[in-house]
Scaffold this motif. Sequence first.
Motif, PDB file in Angstrom:
ATOM      1  N   PHE A   1       0.686  -1.053  -0.085  1.00 25.25           N
ATOM      2  CA  PHE A   1       0.014  -0.033  -0.033  1.00 25.25           C
ATOM      3  C   PHE A   1       0.837   1.274   0.179  1.00 25.25           C
ATOM      4  N   MET A   2       2.105   1.389   0.533  1.00 24.32           N
ATOM      5  CA  MET A   2       3.004   2.377   0.272  1.00 24.32           C
ATOM      6  C   MET A   2       3.566   2.601  -0.865  1.00 24.32           C
ATOM      7  N   TYR A   3       3.722   1.706  -1.620  1.00 24.07           N
ATOM      8  CA  TYR A   3       3.840   1.882  -3.289  1.00 24.07           C
ATOM      9  C   TYR A   3       2.679   2.535  -3.889  1.00 24.07           C
ATOM     10  N   LEU A   4       1.708   2.064  -3.554  1.00 16.40           N
ATOM     11  CA  LEU A   4       0.320   2.672  -4.172  1.00 16.40           C
ATOM     12  C   LEU A   4       0.483   4.289  -3.685  1.00 16.40           C
ATOM     13  N   ALA A   5       0.684   4.486  -2.560  1.00 14.73           N
ATOM     14  CA  ALA A   5       0.683   5.846  -1.812  1.00 14.73           C
ATOM     15  C   ALA A   5       1.615   6.672  -2.475  1.00 14.73           C
ATOM     16  N   LEU A   6       3.055   6.024  -2.875  1.00 19.19           N
ATOM     17  CA  LEU A   6       3.887   7.089  -3.404  1.00 19.19           C
ATOM     18  C   LEU A   6       3.442   7.361  -4.923  1.00 19.19           C
ATOM     19  N   LEU A   7       2.901   6.334  -5.635  1.00 23.28           N
ATOM     20  CA  LEU A   7       2.345   6.691  -6.854  1.00 23.28           C
ATOM     21  C   LEU A   7       1.380   7.976  -6.831  1.00 23.28           C
ATOM     22  N   PHE A   8       0.689   8.231  -5.627  1.00 20.95           N
ATOM     23  CA  PHE A   8      -0.091   9.107  -5.665  1.00 20.95           C
ATOM     24  C   PHE A   8       0.164  10.476  -5.168  1.00 20.95           C
ATOM     25  N   VAL A   9       1.370  10.495  -4.454  1.00 22.66           N
ATOM     26  CA  VAL A   9       2.057  11.641  -3.523  1.00 22.66           C
ATOM     27  C   VAL A   9       3.137  12.415  -4.329  1.00 22.66           C
ATOM     28  N   VAL A  10       3.753  11.457  -5.321  1.00 23.94           N
ATOM     29  CA  VAL A  10       4.614  12.247  -6.227  1.00 23.94           C
ATOM     30  C   VAL A  10       4.223  13.140  -7.334  1.00 23.94           C
ATOM     31  N   LYS A  11       4.464  14.630  -6.681  1.00 22.54           N
ATOM     32  CA  LYS A  11       3.578  15.578  -7.642  1.00 22.54           C
ATOM     33  C   LYS A  11       4.378  16.941  -7.221  1.00 22.54           C
ATOM     34  N   GLU A  12       4.002  17.953  -7.937  1.00 23.63           N
ATOM     35  CA  GLU A  12       4.791  19.122  -7.491  1.00 23.63           C
ATOM     36  C   GLU A  12       4.400  19.717  -6.378  1.00 23.63           C
ATOM     37  N   ASP A  13       5.105  20.401  -5.517  1.00 22.41           N
ATOM     38  CA  ASP A  13       4.788  21.063  -4.145  1.00 22.41           C
ATOM     39  C   ASP A  13       4.153  20.113  -3.455  1.00 22.41           C
ATOM     40  N   ASN A  14       4.594  18.870  -3.209  1.00 22.69           N
ATOM     41  CA  ASN A  14       4.090  17.796  -2.232  1.00 22.69           C
ATOM     42  C   ASN A  14       5.181  17.160  -1.708  1.00 22.69           C
ATOM     43  N   TYR A  15       6.456  18.106  -1.332  1.00 22.51           N
ATOM     44  CA  TYR A  15       7.628  17.281  -0.878  1.00 22.51           C
ATOM     45  C   TYR A  15       7.479  16.689   0.635  1.00 22.51           C
ATOM     46  N   VAL A  16       6.633  17.110   1.616  1.00 27.81           N
ATOM     47  CA  VAL A  16       6.669  16.708   2.948  1.00 27.81           C
ATOM     48  C   VAL A  16       5.802  15.247   2.797  1.00 27.81           C
ATOM     49  N   PRO A  17       4.567  15.174   2.192  1.00 26.83           N
ATOM     50  CA  PRO A  17       4.125  13.827   1.991  1.00 26.83           C
ATOM     51  C   PRO A  17       5.038  12.747   1.343  1.00 26.83           C
ATOM     52  N   ILE A  18       5.858  13.389   0.423  1.00 25.62           N
ATOM     53  CA  ILE A  18       6.685  12.329  -0.365  1.00 25.62           C
ATOM     54  C   ILE A  18       7.666  11.770   0.743  1.00 25.62           C
ATOM     55  N   VAL A  19       8.213  12.618   1.540  1.00 24.57           N
ATOM     56  CA  VAL A  19       9.184  12.004   2.717  1.00 24.57           C
ATOM     57  C   VAL A  19       8.487  11.054   3.697  1.00 24.57           C
ATOM     58  N   VAL A  20       7.328  11.699   4.017  1.00 24.15           N
ATOM     59  CA  VAL A  20       6.492  10.833   5.079  1.00 24.15           C
ATOM     60  C   VAL A  20       6.316   9.196   4.250  1.00 24.15           C
ATOM     61  N   ILE A  21       5.988   9.280   3.198  1.00 28.71           N
ATOM     62  CA  ILE A  21       5.588   7.827   2.523  1.00 28.71           C
ATOM     63  C   ILE A  21       6.954   7.322   2.538  1.00 28.71           C
ATOM     64  N   CYS A  22       8.014   7.764   2.078  1.00 29.05           N
ATOM     65  CA  CYS A  22       9.184   7.163   2.012  1.00 29.05           C
ATOM     66  C   CYS A  22       9.744   6.509   3.250  1.00 29.05           C
ATOM     67  N   ALA A  23       9.620   7.353   4.266  1.00 26.21           N
ATOM     68  CA  ALA A  23       9.795   7.034   5.631  1.00 26.21           C
ATOM     69  C   ALA A  23       9.116   5.761   6.209  1.00 26.21           C
ATOM     70  N   ILE A  24       7.840   5.736   6.035  1.00 28.11           N
ATOM     71  CA  ILE A  24       6.751   4.576   6.177  1.00 28.11           C
ATOM     72  C   ILE A  24       7.245   3.363   5.438  1.00 28.11           C
ATOM     73  N   MET A  25       7.537   3.543   4.256  1.00 23.60           N
ATOM     74  CA  MET A  25       7.774   2.356   3.140  1.00 23.60           C
ATOM     75  C   MET A  25       9.244   1.708   3.850  1.00 23.60           C
ATOM     76  N   GLY A  26      10.178   2.638   4.198  1.00 17.28           N
ATOM     77  CA  GLY A  26      11.518   2.196   4.440  1.00 17.28           C
ATOM     78  C   GLY A  26      11.334   1.329   5.744  1.00 17.28           C
ATOM     79  N   PHE A  27      10.538   1.827   6.661  1.00 19.02           N
ATOM     80  CA  PHE A  27      10.466   1.198   7.954  1.00 19.02           C
ATOM     81  C   PHE A  27      10.286  -0.197   7.839  1.00 19.02           C
ATOM     82  N   PHE A  28       8.898  -0.252   6.750  1.00 16.00           N
ATOM     83  CA  PHE A  28       8.248  -1.609   6.901  1.00 16.00           C
ATOM     84  C   PHE A  28       9.048  -2.567   6.109  1.00 16.00           C
ATOM     85  N   THR A  29       9.587  -2.127   5.187  1.00 16.61           N
ATOM     86  CA  THR A  29      10.341  -2.855   3.960  1.00 16.61           C
ATOM     87  C   THR A  29      11.589  -3.402   4.707  1.00 16.61           C
ATOM     88  N   PHE A  30      12.453  -2.652   5.507  1.00 21.42           N
ATOM     89  CA  PHE A  30      13.651  -3.217   6.161  1.00 21.42           C
ATOM     90  C   PHE A  30      13.156  -4.009   7.206  1.00 21.42           C
TER      91      PHE A  30
END
Length: 460
Positions: free
Chosen positions: A329-358
């Motif tokens: 579901f984090m990959y699905l979320a990343l698909l929707f948050v990667v857009k202009e002027d949306n840096y903070v949500p991108i970082v949040v999704i990346c952090a959650i994805m990293g936590f659960f993947t590792f």
Amino acid sequence: MSNHGDSSSVIEKSSNEVVQLEEESQLYRQYPIRFFGLTMIGLLNIASSLSWLSVAPVPQQTADFFGGTSFTVINWFSNVFMLSFLIFGPVASIVYDRMSIKLGIAIGAALQLVGSWLRFFSVFVNNPGGRLGLAIVGQIVCAIGQPFILAAATPYAALWFAADGRASATTVGGLTNAVGMAIASLTAPAFVVEESDTKWNFLFIACLTTAVAIPAFFIPRKPKTPPSYSASDNTRHLPFWTSMRMLFTNYHFIIIWFTFGVMCGLFSTVSSLLAQILLPYGISEDDAGYAAVALIIAGIVGAVASGTFIDKTGKHVWILKTFVPVVGFMYLALLFVVKEDNYVPIVVICAIMGFFTFSLLPVALELSVECSYPVSESISSPLLWFCSQILAFVFTISMDALRDPNGSPPDNMRRALIMATGFSMPMMVLVMFYNSKNKRLESEQAAAGNKNRDANPDAA
């Protein structure tokens, strides 16, 4: 006289029993030197990751440094690392299993050392084509060495650590690999402000690799006394192809093997391409590097937490079946948050994805051994890294091909993120079919029970 003889017999019998119990208490032992070898494996993984991502965080400057080459060519600096596993992953397994883990680590360290300096010496070649050629040769040498390092943690943990510390020790391989990725994401943009600064990044990596490679040659070959029953079980030395047949006729192993390959392969690909994913949306290379660091630092926390958790509880399967869906579901979320002027949500999704993947790293590596016991850890766990690296190569080539030069914005990688989502989501269904027992742990518990019964034959 008879009483004296009986008394001597009793004393002798008691003495023999004490000696026997003392010998049994010394049957398994852990040595402090084990942490030296584990530390060196960790440091070598950091150096290997720095070489792997030597140019990925700064693709534009590197492309200019090599005469204005394309991003596709620059991506081959990462691709050769993944592709090397196709040939040298099995070779590393054979070296670990038939020779020694120390020899495998020494081979990996030597190749990383030579390759990093070859890559640095490319900066003295004036012709851009020749400069690129020598740098790629150095990168290939480093890549050949990576399988001998990346897959070392699990067999090393099995050789040197008891059951209550194996998962945490196993975590070191993936964890320090991630630390190296985080360092590369910060140091490469810091060193390479302009294209001519590429040489300082290459020099930094070569010096660091040299510093950690030399001590690796002094890792002890094996402990004098094994740390556990499974480490001392001589019946486990199965022929290589017999082990391979046992693994690939074991559907539990195949589930772990393929799930790990997809999840870890996607993570490696997204990590190496994150700057190229974010740059079309006006996000700078520095900010893309910070997002990659968030991805990796959260992953480190997750790996430490899950490794400790499964050491204490043994609930490997619970984490597997809970965390894999979250990652999808984090990959699905990343698909929707990667857009202009949306840096903070991108970082949040990346952090959650990293936590659960590792968090899945130590779980999958341990389960690959548990479900396939008595196959050696030197064969089963490297096969997981083999799958992940080959799939990472396939994913990187595919995601690069899915770049949309005519899209909005130009060169966006939205179609690549759709592909990543399409591969990750089905894994949540696949892992639900995993229900193997922890065979290695059960064998050790049974051996401990037999030992206690032998030591106390009169116990009810």
